[in-house]
Design a protein around this motif. Structure first.
Motif, short mmCIF file in Angstrom:
data_model
loop_
_atom_site.label_atom_id
_atom_site.label_comp_id
_atom_site.label_asym_id
_atom_site.label_seq_id
_atom_site.Cartn_x
_atom_site.Cartn_y
_atom_site.Cartn_z
N GLU A 282 0.83 -1.20 0.00
CA GLU A 282 0.00 0.00 0.00
C GLU A 282 0.87 1.26 0.00
OE1 GLU A 282 -2.39 -0.79 3.45
OE2 GLU A 282 -3.78 -2.08 2.32
N TYR A 283 1.93 1.25 0.78
CA TYR A 283 2.86 2.38 0.86
C TYR A 283 3.50 2.63 -0.51
CZ TYR A 283 7.00 5.02 2.35
OH TYR A 283 7.99 5.96 2.50
N ILE A 284 3.98 1.58 -1.15
CA ILE A 284 4.62 1.70 -2.46
C ILE A 284 3.60 2.13 -3.51
CG2 ILE A 284 5.70 0.35 -4.31
CD1 ILE A 284 7.22 -1.11 -2.01
N HIS A 285 2.41 1.54 -3.47
CA HIS A 285 1.36 1.90 -4.42
C HIS A 285 1.03 3.39 -4.30
CE1 HIS A 285 -2.69 2.19 -6.13
NE2 HIS A 285 -2.25 1.26 -6.95
N ASP A 286 0.93 3.89 -3.08
CA ASP A 286 0.65 5.32 -2.87
C ASP A 286 1.77 6.18 -3.45
OD1 ASP A 286 -1.69 4.62 -1.58
OD2 ASP A 286 -0.93 5.03 0.44
N LYS A 287 3.01 5.79 -3.28
CA LYS A 287 4.14 6.53 -3.83
C LYS A 287 4.05 6.57 -5.36
CE LYS A 287 7.96 6.37 -0.63
NZ LYS A 287 8.36 7.72 -0.84
N ILE A 288 3.76 5.43 -5.96
CA ILE A 288 3.66 5.36 -7.42
C ILE A 288 2.51 6.24 -7.92
CG2 ILE A 288 3.09 3.84 -9.37
CD1 ILE A 288 4.61 1.61 -7.78
N SER A 289 1.37 6.17 -7.24
CA SER A 289 0.18 6.91 -7.71
C SER A 289 0.36 8.42 -7.66
CB SER A 289 -1.06 6.48 -6.93
OG SER A 289 -0.96 6.89 -5.59
N ILE A 290 1.23 8.92 -6.77
CA ILE A 290 1.45 10.37 -6.73
C ILE A 290 2.79 10.77 -7.34
CG2 ILE A 290 -0.10 10.78 -4.78
CD1 ILE A 290 2.32 10.87 -2.93
#
Length: 103
Positions: A44-52
């Motif tokens: 979830e942390y990595i996904h959030d970084k990628i999405s922004i």
């Protein structure tokens, strides 16, 4: 020597987290050290970084045996969400397991 952006420790054992943090702090090589206690929270942390559009950690220290989402599952998910255009971090797998499949 220039510092790397971030190291991510994915580990559920508080003693192992402490040791990893201490080792990384002694290298003075990272601007930031982040910890997550299982693979799902880390994804979830990595996904959030990628999405922004934020930079991924330069280094990931990954425990294999964790609750919720183990290291094997994390790696499968990680490969699916990281864009091919983004430089992947170095991933170091950690385990104290003696199971053949973990080695």
């Amino acid at each position: 020597m220039p510092k790397h952006h971030e190291a991510l420790i994915i580990e559920d054992n508080s003693t192992a987290i402490f040791l990893c943090q201490r080792m990384l702090n002694q290298t003075n090589a990272f601007n930031k050290i982040t910890t997550k206690t299982n693979g799902l929270i880390a994804i979830e942390y990595i996904h959030d970084k990628i999405s922004i559009g934020k930079q991924l950690p330069t280094l990931i220290l990954l425990d294999i045996s964790m609750p919720v989402m183990d290291g094997h599952q994390f790696l499968r998910e990680f490969r699916q969400i990281v864009p091919a255009t983004q430089k992947p971090p170095t991933i170091v797998v950690l385990t104290t397991s003696e199971l053949k499949e973990d080695k």
